[in-house]
Design an enzyme around this catalytic site. Structure first.
Site, mmCIF file in Angstrom:
data_model
loop_
_atom_site.group_PDB
_atom_site.id
_atom_site.type_symbol
_atom_site.label_atom_id
_atom_site.label_comp_id
_atom_site.label_asym_id
_atom_site.label_seq_id
_atom_site.Cartn_x
_atom_site.Cartn_y
_atom_site.Cartn_z
ATOM 1 N N SER A 53 47.590 2.386 -23.781
ATOM 2 C CA SER A 53 46.826 1.392 -23.020
ATOM 3 C C SER A 53 45.333 1.674 -22.935
ATOM 4 O O SER A 53 44.592 0.874 -22.347
ATOM 5 C CB SER A 53 47.398 1.255 -21.609
ATOM 6 O OG SER A 53 48.605 0.531 -21.640
ATOM 7 N N LYS A 56 43.141 -1.172 -23.883
ATOM 8 C CA LYS A 56 42.671 -2.236 -22.998
ATOM 9 C C LYS A 56 41.179 -2.141 -22.689
ATOM 10 O O LYS A 56 40.585 -3.102 -22.175
ATOM 11 C CB LYS A 56 43.497 -2.227 -21.711
ATOM 12 C CG LYS A 56 44.975 -2.587 -21.933
ATOM 13 C CD LYS A 56 45.752 -2.617 -20.636
ATOM 14 C CE LYS A 56 47.175 -3.126 -20.825
ATOM 15 N NZ LYS A 56 48.152 -2.075 -21.093
ATOM 16 N N SER A 108 46.961 -1.922 -15.552
ATOM 17 C CA SER A 108 47.389 -1.857 -16.955
ATOM 18 C C SER A 108 48.439 -2.922 -17.279
ATOM 19 O O SER A 108 49.402 -2.670 -18.010
ATOM 20 C CB SER A 108 47.942 -0.462 -17.278
ATOM 21 O OG SER A 108 47.872 -0.219 -18.673
#
Length: 387
Positions: A53, A56, A108
């Site tokens: 993640s 992101k 997230s």
């Protein structure tokens, strides 16, 4: 051209080679200083790996640059079906882009990432192509995005170095910094919009002095990852750890690795002004002029981050011609100076003239006399016409 090398001498004494490098279990890691981009420490930093993640970070900055915060995003069925971690958005639900960005970075949320991607580019695939292209533009040449949320996919990869570059760029955006530093926020219920309470999952913000980012990550392939940022005494550092481990031990180790890297940076490196703007660095002869020389000054300041050992090894390499021919204009670049540390260039400045210098030789004098005569003649004619 002539070259001169000056040795910079600082008041603080030098000491031996670093013996306190951080013990880091992450398979890849890096520490950079944000203003200069200088690498202060690294471990397998250019090795491509899945990055979970931390993906992101690019999703967020690209959305900030490509969309409007007040855009209304309609959640698709594909977004709603994204796996955990998720906001539990429903197909057909509408939310503001800004609110989804908070969910993306604070919690997230994988469903928010898909909804954002589809809103910005029409499809996940098109958005991922845009993410990859943006990475290349930033110099992150070993990064390929296949998902906007970081879930494992064939070819979805980055490096510790590339993620540091991307994060350095993202943190120049004030809204990005605001989002990643928000600890709690409630997405308000407006009309048919659902309300959500969000708390930031980034433990580093709460546990490390000066922490100001950035993003956690975990998948089965990537292991536990974290991109961190902290500012102490005006020095902004960015760290990346990839694959700090798996299971409960790996979950804790990413924080341990990050704190060790940050401690190493703040304890051993300081910002140093290596060259001030308007500093006199060289004087060279001027030909075909009454004045015999011109002074050359640096056109900007160079600041870098150094440890004590490095301070004693910094040099300034000056490249200027043996002489310059008039006319010379104030601010004219006549040479260059590089601040170097071994093979590393810490900065480059132009060397510019401090004043105007007229040409003075026989042709120049004749031309000057002729121009003056023409001006006087023209002036006399004008006076005569008025009379």
């Amino acid at each position: 051209m002539i070259s001169v090398i000056l040795l910079l001498i600082f008041a603080s004494p030098a000491y031996g080679a670093e013996s306190n490098e951080p013990k880091v279990e992450a398979q890849s890691a890096i520490l950079i200083e944000a203003d200069t981009g200088r690498i202060l420490w690294e471990k397998n930093a250019h090795e491509p790996r899945p990055m979970a993640s931390t993906t992101k970070i690019m999703t967020c900055i690209l959305a900030l640059e490509s969309g409007m915060l007040d855009d209304i995003v309609t959640v698709s069925k594909r977004a709603a079906l994204a796996p955990e971690v998720k906001l539990r958005l429903k197909a057909g639900e509408k939310q503001r882009l800004e609110d989804l960005l908070y969910a993306l970075m604070m919690k997230s949320s994988n469903d928010a990432a898909v909804a954002i991607a589809e809103h910005i580019s029409g499809s996940v695939e098109a958005f991922c192509e845009k993410m990859t292209q943006k990475a290349k533009e930033l110099g992150a040449k070993n990064t390929v995005f296949r998902t906007p949320n970081g879930l494992d996919a064939d070819g979805h990869q980055s490096t510790a170095y590339d993620l540091a570059l991307i994060t350095r760029y993202a943190m120049k955006n004030p809204k990005f910094v605001e989002i990643i530093n928000t600890r709690q926020i409630t997405i308000p219920k407006e009309g048919n919009f659902r309300s959500y309470y969000l708390s930031n999952a980034n433990r580093f913000l709460y546990e490390y002095p000066g922490a100001n980012g950035v993003k956690t990550g975990y998948t089965g392939k990537a292991g536990y990852c974290f991109v961190g940022a902290a500012n102490q005494n005006g020095m902004q550092l960015i760290s990346v750890v990839l694959a700090s481990g798996w299971g409960s031990r790996g979950k804790e180790q990413k924080w341990v690795d990050t704190k060790r890297i940050m401690n190493y940076g703040f304890q051993n490196y300081k910002k140093v002004c290596l060259l001030e703007k308007n500093k006199l660095l060289k004087t060279i002869p001027v030909e075909r002029a009454k004045e015999t020389s011109v002074s050359l000054y640096s056109d900007k300041t160079i600041v870098s981050v150094l440890n004590e050992e490095e301070k004693s090894k910094v040099q300034i390499k000056i490249d200027v011609p043996q002489s310059v021919e008039a006319p010379v204009t104030k601010g004219q670049e006549i040479g260059r100076a590089k601040v170097i540390l071994g093979d590393e260039i810490l900065g480059t400045v132009s060397l510019v003239a401090d004043r105007d210098i007229e040409r003075h030789d026989f042709p120049a004098c004749i031309k000057k006399v002729l121009n003056n005569w023409l001006r006087l003649t023209k002036y006399g004619i004008i006076i005569g016409e008025k009379e």
